[in-house]
Scaffold this motif. Structure first.
Motif, PDB file in Angstrom:
ATOM      1  N   UNK A   1     -17.220  87.098 125.939  1.00 59.98           N
ATOM      2  CA  UNK A   1     -16.024  87.000 125.112  1.00 59.98           C
ATOM      3  C   UNK A   1     -16.447  86.376 123.792  1.00 59.98           C
ATOM      4  N   UNK A   2     -16.301  87.126 122.705  1.00 55.75           N
ATOM      5  CA  UNK A   2     -16.758  86.610 121.410  1.00 55.75           C
ATOM      6  C   UNK A   2     -15.614  86.533 120.402  1.00 55.75           C
ATOM      7  N   UNK A   3     -14.429  87.039 120.831  1.00 53.71           N
ATOM      8  CA  UNK A   3     -13.287  87.069 119.931  1.00 53.71           C
ATOM      9  C   UNK A   3     -12.441  85.831 120.188  1.00 53.71           C
ATOM     10  N   UNK A   4     -12.298  84.980 119.175  1.00 55.71           N
ATOM     11  CA  UNK A   4     -11.521  83.750 119.361  1.00 55.71           C
ATOM     12  C   UNK A   4     -10.076  84.115 119.656  1.00 55.71           C
TER      13      UNK A   4
ATOM     14  N   UNK B   1     -16.936  81.019 121.058  1.00 47.02           N
ATOM     15  CA  UNK B   1     -15.656  80.853 120.367  1.00 47.02           C
ATOM     16  C   UNK B   1     -15.841  79.925 119.182  1.00 47.02           C
ATOM     17  N   UNK B   2     -15.955  80.499 117.995  1.00 47.26           N
ATOM     18  CA  UNK B   2     -16.085  79.627 116.835  1.00 47.26           C
ATOM     19  C   UNK B   2     -14.799  79.621 116.036  1.00 47.26           C
ATOM     20  N   UNK B   3     -13.724  80.186 116.632  1.00 48.10           N
ATOM     21  CA  UNK B   3     -12.429  80.182 115.953  1.00 48.10           C
ATOM     22  C   UNK B   3     -11.577  79.007 116.405  1.00 48.10           C
ATOM     23  N   UNK B   4     -10.331  79.045 116.008  1.00 46.96           N
ATOM     24  CA  UNK B   4      -9.474  77.900 116.309  1.00 46.96           C
ATOM     25  C   UNK B   4      -8.562  78.161 117.501  1.00 46.96           C
ATOM     26  N   UNK B   5      -8.575  79.379 118.052  1.00 46.03           N
ATOM     27  CA  UNK B   5      -7.713  79.669 119.195  1.00 46.03           C
ATOM     28  C   UNK B   5      -8.520  79.621 120.499  1.00 46.03           C
TER      29      UNK B   5
ATOM     30  N   UNK C   1     -17.138  75.159 116.333  1.00 47.55           N
ATOM     31  CA  UNK C   1     -16.775  74.875 114.947  1.00 47.55           C
ATOM     32  C   UNK C   1     -15.267  74.883 114.735  1.00 47.55           C
ATOM     33  N   UNK C   2     -14.576  75.861 115.343  1.00 43.75           N
ATOM     34  CA  UNK C   2     -13.166  76.039 115.021  1.00 43.75           C
ATOM     35  C   UNK C   2     -12.214  75.198 115.855  1.00 43.75           C
ATOM     36  N   UNK C   3     -12.709  74.620 116.948  1.00 44.90           N
ATOM     37  CA  UNK C   3     -11.838  73.798 117.792  1.00 44.90           C
ATOM     38  C   UNK C   3     -11.131  74.579 118.888  1.00 44.90           C
ATOM     39  N   UNK C   4     -11.268  75.915 118.927  1.00 42.57           N
ATOM     40  CA  UNK C   4     -10.669  76.700 120.008  1.00 42.57           C
ATOM     41  C   UNK C   4     -11.410  76.436 121.312  1.00 42.57           C
ATOM     42  N   UNK C   5     -10.672  76.380 122.413  1.00 44.27           N
ATOM     43  CA  UNK C   5     -11.301  76.023 123.696  1.00 44.27           C
ATOM     44  C   UNK C   5     -11.863  77.249 124.412  1.00 44.27           C
ATOM     45  N   UNK C   6     -12.788  76.970 125.329  1.00 42.90           N
ATOM     46  CA  UNK C   6     -13.342  78.014 126.182  1.00 42.90           C
ATOM     47  C   UNK C   6     -12.920  77.715 127.617  1.00 42.90           C
ATOM     48  N   UNK C   7     -12.174  78.630 128.205  1.00 42.03           N
ATOM     49  CA  UNK C   7     -11.540  78.383 129.498  1.00 42.03           C
ATOM     50  C   UNK C   7     -11.964  79.459 130.491  1.00 42.03           C
ATOM     51  N   UNK C   8     -12.400  79.056 131.680  1.00 45.44           N
ATOM     52  CA  UNK C   8     -12.838  80.003 132.715  1.00 45.44           C
ATOM     53  C   UNK C   8     -12.212  79.624 134.053  1.00 45.44           C
TER      54      UNK C   8
END
Lengths: 308, 308
Positions: free
Chosen positions: A72-75, A103-107, A137-144
């Motif tokens: 998954x590379x899309x924030x 995830x380098x985006x904010x979402x 960088x963006x503060x968006x979390x990575x959830x699994x």
């Protein structure tokens, strides 16, 4: 595929550029199957009613390793996928799954894999699943949030290795296994959380068949302000045996709870559980420092051995 | 007191005819205090607002053993009693409690003891509680639901031994302990259930103070169709250590569940839990049979050792 994709695939599924994959595989990226190959022994068929694939291993076959990574590379992308694995009678296979999130985006980016395994009579499966997150960088979390359901017929054997080493902000894992006569399951869980990460792992192993057995080994490290909660549950409904062993290393201000259950519902059930939570013993660090390591190197060395 | 009373007192509190009790004591029968004695170091004072007594041990004293047995001989009687124990600074005392129910009627007899202990700084308490039931002719049940609350100040020590060997149809035990700095608690639980008996034991030990520690040893035997459920819970809120060990022997069609929890909420908490449930190993019985015992005698010998 770009550089990020290649790095993620290497990290979670050990798929490297220039190293051709010999067996069947399926690569899923941001909710789409982007490459797939079946072989004579392994059919990988996209589902038509919902996202996901069926992986069907022919009876009596011994195919090359099967790779089914997800990236998954899309924030802000949230992906839910249903994969069903049918391992035919007396087949013997290794399946390498894994999910990498960049995830380098904010979402928040999220992947929920619902995996269902059916092991037919005498089937042997080795399954590894590696979870990895990167990009902060963006503060968006990575959830699994993986869900794994295992149905084991007579004389089948299943080894499940799940690894989450870094970068997953939140995970809730659920594993349910039901064992038939003389079936055996071995679960190896390795988990490291850091920063403000949260990990919950629930496991329910039902030993239904005569002489079925389970071995669960969980090794975890909690660093910084992370929180871990474990609920392994083993129910002995027949003559059976189980050994559950949970060891956790506490670092920083991490908090770890272990709440196992062993329930004997049959007079010939033999169930054992062990759990230990604590920090690295000071004398272990000192010993390595006398060999020339710094304190940080010594600590890292001990963690590497513990999680190996 | 009649023959039944005398037998029950001997069984639960080791109080024997002709063996004078030297220390303070209180005997409660069917909801009434029937005999009581205070000594210079131990005051036993009946409560005025609710059923029960206050047991106050003077600071720096080392009194004779205190006996506070309860007997219930009236079928259908339900008794609830609140006992408060204040163990003064640096006092050292052994308290022997226990409840015996003789129920040969057709109605259920029940005793619920709510015991609250306050151990002042440096106090040492050894507390034993034995539960016993007899009389099955009428079909009335014997029910015991003890609640024990322990508050431990700095440097205090508490050893709690609870024993339920036979005859209690249903029991739900609750133990809550909170430990201050350098306090130590040792809990020894021995339990045997048979026929259709049910036993639930809940325990919550909170290690609040620096260098506090807990050791819990639970040994149980489930026979016939009895059911046992254990929920020991240890929470480490400071630099502390705990070891919880639960061993259960399964016999007949008994069912036993062990659901312990260890929670480390401080980086210097060291918590260990072990649990094992299983039947007596066949080779242990065989070995004793080669020494001339019958199978039943061998089994009984093993149980006696296990529960000793």
């Amino acid at each position: 595929m770009d550089r990020v994709d290649v790095d993620l695939l290497k990290e979670v599924a050990d798929m490297r550029m220039g190293n051709p994959i010999l067996g069947a595989f399926n690569i899923r990226k941001n909710g789409e199957g982007i490459e797939r190959r079946s072989t004579k022994d392994v059919d990988i068929i996209p589902k038509t009613d919902k996202p996901g694939i069926d992986i069907i291993v022919k009876p009596n076959s011994k195919p090359e390793d099967v790779h089914i990574p997800v990236i998954v590379t899309q924030s802000g992308f949230s992906d839910k996928v249903y994969n069903d694995f049918i391992i035919g009678e007396n087949a013997e296979v290794t399946i390498i799954a894994g999910c990498g999130i960049h995830n380098c985006g904010c979402d928040d980016s999220q992947h929920d894999g619902i995996h269902r395994f059916v092991l037919k009579k005498g089937a042997k499966l080795k399954y590894t699943e590696k979870h990895y997150g990167e990009g902060t960088e963006g503060g968006g979390k990575r959830i699994l949030n993986p869900v794994t359901i295992v149905e084991m017929e007579e004389d089948s054997y299943c080894e499940m290795e799940t690894v989450q080493i870094r970068g997953v902000d939140s995970t809730k894992r659920d594993l349910e296994a039901t064992l038939g006569k003389n079936a055996k399951i071995v679960v190896l869980e390795r988990l490291l959380t850091h920063d403000d990460q949260f990990a919950e792992s629930n496991m329910e192993v039902v030993l239904q068949g005569e002489d079925s057995s389970a071995q669960v080994i969980s090794r975890t490290v909690g660093q910084d302000n992370s929180v871990q909660v474990f609920n392994p549950r083993v129910i002995g409904e027949n003559q059976c045996s189980a050994h559950v062993q949970c060891d956790s290393i506490l670092m920083g201000n991490a908090k770890i709870s272990s709440i196992p259950e062993i329930s004997a519902e049959h007079p010939d059930a033999m169930l054992v559980h062990e759990a230990a939570i604590g920090k690295i013993a000071g004398d272990q660090i000192l010993k390595l420092m006398t060999l020339g390591l710094t304190e940080e190197e010594a600590e890292q060395q001990i963690l590497n051995c513990f999680l190996k």
